[in-house]
Design a protein around this motif. Structure first.
Motif, PDB file in Angstrom:
ATOM      1  N   MET A 271       1.596   8.745   2.445  1.00  0.00           N
ATOM      2  CA  MET A 271       0.856   9.788   3.156  1.00  0.00           C
ATOM      3  C   MET A 271       1.286   9.892   4.615  1.00  0.00           C
ATOM      4  O   MET A 271       1.305  10.984   5.192  1.00  0.00           O
TER       5      MET A 271
ATOM      6  N   ASP B 193       1.539  14.187  -5.058  1.00  0.00           N
ATOM      7  CA  ASP B 193       0.121  14.523  -5.075  1.00  0.00           C
ATOM      8  C   ASP B 193      -0.273  15.222  -6.374  1.00  0.00           C
ATOM      9  O   ASP B 193      -1.426  15.135  -6.793  1.00  0.00           O
TER      10      ASP B 193
ATOM     11  N   LYS C 104      -6.717  15.056  -5.177  1.00  0.00           N
ATOM     12  CA  LYS C 104      -5.927  13.866  -4.865  1.00  0.00           C
ATOM     13  C   LYS C 104      -6.116  13.450  -3.412  1.00  0.00           C
ATOM     14  O   LYS C 104      -6.206  12.245  -3.093  1.00  0.00           O
ATOM     15  N   LYS C 105      -6.212  14.428  -2.512  1.00  0.00           N
ATOM     16  CA  LYS C 105      -6.422  14.107  -1.104  1.00  0.00           C
ATOM     17  C   LYS C 105      -7.764  13.399  -0.900  1.00  0.00           C
ATOM     18  O   LYS C 105      -7.851  12.399  -0.172  1.00  0.00           O
TER      19      LYS C 105
ATOM     20  N   ASN D 210       0.847  -1.188   0.000  1.00  0.00           N
ATOM     21  CA  ASN D 210       0.000   0.000   0.000  1.00  0.00           C
ATOM     22  C   ASN D 210       0.886   1.244   0.000  1.00  0.00           C
ATOM     23  O   ASN D 210       1.009   1.936   1.007  1.00  0.00           O
TER      24      ASN D 210
ATOM     25  N   HIS E  28      -9.375  11.663  -3.133  1.00  0.00           N
ATOM     26  CA  HIS E  28      -9.257  10.319  -3.719  1.00  0.00           C
ATOM     27  C   HIS E  28      -8.548   9.371  -2.751  1.00  0.00           C
ATOM     28  O   HIS E  28      -8.973   8.221  -2.560  1.00  0.00           O
ATOM     29  N   ASP E  29      -7.468   9.846  -2.121  1.00  0.00           N
ATOM     30  CA  ASP E  29      -6.740   9.001  -1.169  1.00  0.00           C
ATOM     31  C   ASP E  29      -7.601   8.650   0.031  1.00  0.00           C
ATOM     32  O   ASP E  29      -7.553   7.519   0.537  1.00  0.00           O
ATOM     33  N   GLN E  30      -8.393   9.606   0.507  1.00  0.00           N
ATOM     34  CA  GLN E  30      -9.264   9.338   1.650  1.00  0.00           C
ATOM     35  C   GLN E  30     -10.320   8.293   1.297  1.00  0.00           C
ATOM     36  O   GLN E  30     -10.576   7.371   2.078  1.00  0.00           O
TER      37      GLN E  30
ATOM     38  N   THR F 163       0.590   4.163  -1.343  1.00  0.00           N
ATOM     39  CA  THR F 163      -0.077   5.448  -1.145  1.00  0.00           C
ATOM     40  C   THR F 163      -0.256   5.742   0.343  1.00  0.00           C
ATOM     41  O   THR F 163       0.028   6.839   0.814  1.00  0.00           O
ATOM     42  N   LYS F 164      -0.718   4.738   1.085  1.00  0.00           N
ATOM     43  CA  LYS F 164      -0.947   4.929   2.521  1.00  0.00           C
ATOM     44  C   LYS F 164       0.369   5.199   3.245  1.00  0.00           C
ATOM     45  O   LYS F 164       0.456   6.083   4.111  1.00  0.00           O
TER      46      LYS F 164
ATOM     47  N   GLY G 100     -10.100   6.059  -1.075  1.00  0.00           N
ATOM     48  CA  GLY G 100      -9.407   4.783  -1.244  1.00  0.00           C
ATOM     49  C   GLY G 100      -9.106   4.121   0.087  1.00  0.00           C
ATOM     50  O   GLY G 100      -9.250   2.902   0.237  1.00  0.00           O
ATOM     51  N   SER G 101      -8.688   4.923   1.076  1.00  0.00           N
ATOM     52  CA  SER G 101      -8.400   4.380   2.400  1.00  0.00           C
ATOM     53  C   SER G 101      -9.660   3.824   3.054  1.00  0.00           C
ATOM     54  O   SER G 101      -9.645   2.732   3.648  1.00  0.00           O
TER      55      SER G 101
END
Length: 381
Positions: free
Chosen positions: A11, A62, A137-138, A5, A140-142, A7-8, A144-145
Motif C-alpha cells: 500500500m 486490490d 479491499k481498502k 507485512n 479491509h486493509d485499513q 500488504t502494508k 487490518g492496519s
C-alpha cells in the motif's frame, strides 16, 4: 518489500488501486486495461491461470478480474487457490464469464468468488463492480492496519507491565522481611505492632497482585507448566476454601458435595487457586450474614464445580468483561470492592489450560453462580 507485512508495504508503494486482469485473449486484456487506467486504476495482466496466480502472490492486487474459460488452469480453480492461501484470501475476485448456468455460478461461489461479470461485458457495470470491490479491499486493509497497531500497543503494554511487576517482587519481599523485624523489636508497643501488622497485610496484597500478573502472563504465553495427577476433588475443594481463613462479615460457607470421592486428572495447585479466587471473589460481594455455596457434581464425561453467592449479581452484559485482564464490572468499582481485575482472568486461563470451560450465570434467588467444567474424570471403582 516488508516480508512480514506485505500488504502494508504494498500500500505504501502505490497510491492507485491495482487491478489484476487475467485473460487469455489479448484484445480483452487491452480493452479492460484502457478502461480501468482511464478511471485512475493501476493495471497488471496475466495471459493464463498460472501466471495470474504468480502475479497475485507477488503484487497483491486490490481486485482480480478473472476470466473463467482459459486453457490449462481455469478461472474457478485459480480463484479457489487464491482463497485457500492466507496471503491472497482477502483479495476480491470478480469472475468474468459467459456461463449463465446455475451450476457454473455455484461452482464460482464455492471457490470463493466475490462477484460475477457476465459476457458480453457491460463496461459501466464492470466499472461499478470494480469500484465497490476496491473500496471493500481498502476498508479491509485499513481495519487490518488498525488491528495490528492495537496488537502492537497491547504487546508493548504487557511487556512493560511484566517488567515493572517482575522488578517489584524483590523489594516487596524485602519490605515484608523488615515489617516482620519491626513486629519483633517493637518491645511490646501494641500500637507499633498493630501498624506493622496492617502494613504486612497491605504488602501481602501487593505481593499477591504481583504474582497474579506474572501468572497470567505465563499462562497466556503457555509457559506455566500444568502438572496433571489424579486428584480427589471432594477433598480438594474444602481444603482450598479453608486456606482463605475464616469468612468475613459472618458469612457462612455451605458445601454440596457427593459422598464418594470424585477423582480427576488435573493440576491440584492450579485448581485450588481457581477455587480460592472464585470463593474469595464471592466473599467480596456477599452481604454480612450471607452465604456462599460450593458445589461439585460429576457426570459421565465431566465434573462441574460451582461457587454461588447471594450478593447483587452481575448483569448479563458484563459477564464476559470480568474474565478479561483488568476487567471489572461497574458494580464492583462503584461498591468500592478492591480488585486487580486479574483473579478471574487467571481462573479462565487456568481452566482453559485444562481444556475446560468457565462461566457465570444468575443464581435462583439473586446473586451470581460461577461454574467450572472439567472433562474426563477418572473412572471410579
Amino acid at each position: 518489500m516488508n516480508e512480514n507485512n506485505p500488504t502494508k508495504a504494498r500500500m505504501s508503494e502505490r497510491a492507485r488501486p491495482l487491478i489484476l486482469v487475467v485473460d487469455d485473449e489479448p484484445k480483452n486484456v487491452q480493452l479492460l486495461t484502457d478502461l480501468l487506467e482511464s478511471r485512475n486504476y493501476a493495471v497488471c495482466s496475466a495471459a493464463d491461470g498460472e501466471q495470474g496466480l504468480a502475479l497475485a502472490r507477488d503484487r497483491l492486487p486490490d481486485v482480480v478480474l478473472l476470466d473463467v474459460m482459459m486453457p490449462g488452469l481455469n478461472g474457478v480453480e485459480v480463484c479457489r487457490r487464491l482463497k485457500d492461501e492466507r496471503k491472497t484470501e482477502m483479495i476480491p475476485v470478480l469472475l468474468v464469464t459467459a456461463l449463465n448456468a446455475r451450476e457454473d455460478r455455484l461452482a464460482g461461489i464455492n471457490a470463493g468468488a466475490n462477484d460475477f461479470i457476465t459476457k458480453p461485458i457491460d463496461l459501466g457495470d464492470l466499472v461499478l463492480r470494480v469500484r465497490n470491490a476496491a473500496a471493500t479491499k481498502k476498508l479491509h486493509d485499513q481495519v487490518g492496519s488498525q488491528l495490528r497497531q492495537l496488537q502492537e500497543l497491547e504487546s508493548a503494554r504487557d511487556t512493560l507491565t511484566h517488567m515493572i511487576v517482575h522488578d517489584l517482587r524483590s523489594p516487596l519481599t524485602g519490605l515484608q522481611g523488615y515489617l516482620d523485624l519491626i513486629g519483633i523489636v517493637a518491645n511490646g508497643n501494641a500500637e507499633v505492632v498493630e501498624y506493622a501488622s496492617e502494613a504486612q497485610l497491605i504488602a501481602g496484597r501487593l505481593t499477591e497482585m504481583v504474582s497474579q500478573v506474572l501468572d497470567v502472563s505465563r499462562l497466556e504465553a503457555g509457559q506455566m507448566p500444568v502438572s496433571l495427577r489424579e486428584t480427589d476433588l471432594v477433598a480438594l475443594l474444602p481444603a482450598a476454601v479453608a486456606s482463605l481463613g475464616p469468612p468475613p462479615g459472618e458469612i457462612s460457607v455451605a458445601y454440596d458435595l457427593p459422598e464418594p470421592p470424585v477423582r480427576l486428572m488435573c493440576d491440584p495447585d492450579l485448581i485450588s487457586r481457581v477455587m480460592v479466587n472464585l470463593v474469595g471473589n464471592a466473599y467480596k460481594f456477599t452481604p454480612t450474614g450471607g452465604q456462599v455455596r460450593v458445589g461439585l457434581a460429576a457426570e459421565d464425561d465431566r465434573v462441574r464445580l460451582t461457587v454461588t453467592d447471594n450478593g447483587p449479581g452481575i448483569p448479563a452484559e458484563f459477564r464476559g468483561l470480568i474474565f478479561q485482564k483488568f476487567g471489572q464490572a461497574p458494580l464492583g468499582r462503584s461498591a468500592g470492592v478492591r480488585s486487580s481485575g486479574l483473579g478471574l482472568a487467571f481462573c479462565k486461563l487456568a481452566v482453559e489450560a485444562h481444556r475446560g470451560k468457565i462461566g457465570i450465570e444468575g443464581a435462583e434467588h439473586g446473586g451470581a453462580r460461577f461454574w467450572v467444567e472439567l472433562f474426563h474424570p477418572v473412572a471410579q471403582g
